[in-house]
Design a protein around this motif. Structure first.
Motif, PDB file in Angstrom:
ATOM      1  N   ALA A 167       0.799  -1.237   0.000  1.00  0.00           N
ATOM      2  CA  ALA A 167       0.000   0.000   0.000  1.00  0.00           C
ATOM      3  C   ALA A 167       0.823   1.274   0.000  1.00  0.00           C
ATOM      4  O   ALA A 167       0.631   2.137   0.856  1.00  0.00           O
ATOM      5  CB  ALA A 167      -0.961  -0.011   1.193  1.00  0.00           C
TER       6      ALA A 167
ATOM      7  N   GLY B 126       0.596   3.743  -2.112  1.00  0.00           N
ATOM      8  CA  GLY B 126      -0.047   4.888  -2.729  1.00  0.00           C
ATOM      9  C   GLY B 126      -1.212   5.518  -2.001  1.00  0.00           C
ATOM     10  O   GLY B 126      -1.672   6.583  -2.399  1.00  0.00           O
ATOM     11  N   GLY B 127      -1.715   4.889  -0.933  1.00  0.00           N
ATOM     12  CA  GLY B 127      -2.852   5.492  -0.247  1.00  0.00           C
ATOM     13  C   GLY B 127      -3.362   4.632   0.888  1.00  0.00           C
ATOM     14  O   GLY B 127      -3.167   3.415   0.904  1.00  0.00           O
TER      15      GLY B 127
ATOM     16  N   ASP C  83      -6.266   3.521   1.619  1.00  0.00           N
ATOM     17  CA  ASP C  83      -7.268   2.521   1.261  1.00  0.00           C
ATOM     18  C   ASP C  83      -6.790   1.558   0.172  1.00  0.00           C
ATOM     19  O   ASP C  83      -7.569   0.742  -0.317  1.00  0.00           O
ATOM     20  CB  ASP C  83      -8.552   3.217   0.785  1.00  0.00           C
ATOM     21  N   GLU C  84      -5.537   1.653  -0.198  1.00  0.00           N
ATOM     22  CA  GLU C  84      -5.033   0.836  -1.302  1.00  0.00           C
ATOM     23  C   GLU C  84      -5.008  -0.648  -0.951  1.00  0.00           C
ATOM     24  O   GLU C  84      -5.417  -1.487  -1.749  1.00  0.00           O
ATOM     25  CB  GLU C  84      -3.629   1.312  -1.678  1.00  0.00           C
ATOM     26  N   ASP C  85      -4.514  -0.980   0.233  1.00  0.00           N
ATOM     27  CA  ASP C  85      -4.433  -2.378   0.647  1.00  0.00           C
ATOM     28  C   ASP C  85      -4.218  -2.417   2.156  1.00  0.00           C
ATOM     29  O   ASP C  85      -3.099  -2.308   2.639  1.00  0.00           O
ATOM     30  CB  ASP C  85      -3.281  -3.086  -0.076  1.00  0.00           C
TER      31      ASP C  85
ATOM     32  N   GLY D  40      -0.839   2.731   5.027  1.00  0.00           N
ATOM     33  CA  GLY D  40      -1.031   2.974   3.602  1.00  0.00           C
ATOM     34  C   GLY D  40      -0.785   4.422   3.210  1.00  0.00           C
ATOM     35  O   GLY D  40      -1.202   5.351   3.904  1.00  0.00           O
ATOM     36  N   GLY D  41      -0.083   4.613   2.100  1.00  0.00           N
ATOM     37  CA  GLY D  41       0.227   5.957   1.624  1.00  0.00           C
ATOM     38  C   GLY D  41       1.592   6.458   2.024  1.00  0.00           C
ATOM     39  O   GLY D  41       1.896   7.649   1.875  1.00  0.00           O
TER      40      GLY D  41
ATOM     41  N   THR E 283      -2.835  -6.204  -7.424  1.00  0.00           N
ATOM     42  CA  THR E 283      -2.415  -4.994  -8.125  1.00  0.00           C
ATOM     43  C   THR E 283      -3.331  -4.715  -9.312  1.00  0.00           C
ATOM     44  O   THR E 283      -3.677  -3.562  -9.591  1.00  0.00           O
ATOM     45  CB  THR E 283      -0.960  -5.128  -8.591  1.00  0.00           C
TER      46      THR E 283
ATOM     47  N   ILE F  29      -6.428  -3.000  -8.091  1.00  0.00           N
ATOM     48  CA  ILE F  29      -6.158  -1.597  -7.748  1.00  0.00           C
ATOM     49  C   ILE F  29      -6.058  -0.752  -9.011  1.00  0.00           C
ATOM     50  O   ILE F  29      -6.672   0.322  -9.122  1.00  0.00           O
ATOM     51  CB  ILE F  29      -4.870  -1.495  -6.908  1.00  0.00           C
TER      52      ILE F  29
ATOM     53  N   TYR G 295      -8.853   2.307 -10.975  1.00  0.00           N
ATOM     54  CA  TYR G 295      -8.450   3.711 -11.097  1.00  0.00           C
ATOM     55  C   TYR G 295      -8.144   4.145 -12.533  1.00  0.00           C
ATOM     56  O   TYR G 295      -8.740   5.101 -13.046  1.00  0.00           O
ATOM     57  CB  TYR G 295      -7.229   3.977 -10.205  1.00  0.00           C
TER      58      TYR G 295
END
Length: 208
Positions: free
Chosen positions: A17, A19-20, A22-24, A32-33, A63, A66, A70
């Motif tokens: 995670a 990138g954010g 809530d990504e994983d 995350g993030g 992946t 995800i 997006y």
């Protein structure tokens, strides 16, 4: 095609995670993030340059989900990342994905040996790069079959102490040649490695 692996990871090897929030969040991951505060225009240009060499993408299921949630929504003409991802072939290694909706997606399923052979066949095709982004579980599978030709690692100056890692117990011992090393203004180490086979071992003479 050359099979390349691009990974964002922390100093302690976490790849989950980046990138954010809530990504994983699997396993209760609370960090995350972690990539975002260190990103800058320079690191972004490196990623764009890598995407420009793509001929096709090879992704793990997590992946893929995800990305598919997006990038199809990014329709800006000429976008350097959305353009290749939306248009080029995407091969997803999964035993559960049956009817992918993202354009130009093909599923590679079945036994491990069969999947490895399919990936070898993809690599044998002429063209640019078969790119893996993220997909840590898939990456470890590829390592176990010596299928990765180039590792592109962005190492961020942060330690998290928990989360899924790329290099875990059980990956095959491998030595590498460093082919490129750069540092971004945000302190991100950008390194490219070529695997050179199994490690060699030795010992220093007494007194040294």
């Amino acid at each position: 095609m050359k099979l390349t692996l691009t990974q964002f990871l922390t100093l302690d090897g976490v790849v989950q995670a980046p990138g954010g929030p809530d990504e994983d969040a699997g396993g209760g991951f609370p960090h995350g993030g972690w990539q975002v505060p260190f990103s800058d225009d320079v690191s972004g240009r490196y990623v764009v340059d890598w995407f420009s060499g793509a001929e096709a993408f090879l992704l793990g299921r997590r992946t893929y989900d995800i990305f598919a949630g997006y990038w199809p929504g990014v329709t800006e003409p000429g976008h350097p990342i959305a353009g290749p991802l939306n248009a080029l072939p995407k091969y997803v290694v999964s035993t559960t994905l049956k009817d992918p909706e993202w354009h130009n997606t093909l599923v590679l399923g079945g036994a491990d040996a069969a999947v490895a052979e399919e990936i070898k066949a993809l690599k044998a095709r002429p063209g640019g790069e078969l790119q893996v982004h993220g997909s840590a579980t898939l990456a470890r599978f590829l390592m176990s079959h010596d299928l990765i030709d180039e590792y592109r690692l962005m190492t961020f100056p942060v330690v998290l102490g928990t989360g899924r890692r790329l290099f875990t117990d059980g990956v095959p011992p491998t030595s590498f040649a460093l082919t490129e090393a750069r540092t971004t203004p945000g302190g991100v180490s950008v390194t490219t490695y070529r695997p050179t086979g199994r490690p060699r071992y030795g010992s220093f003479p007494a007194g040294h």
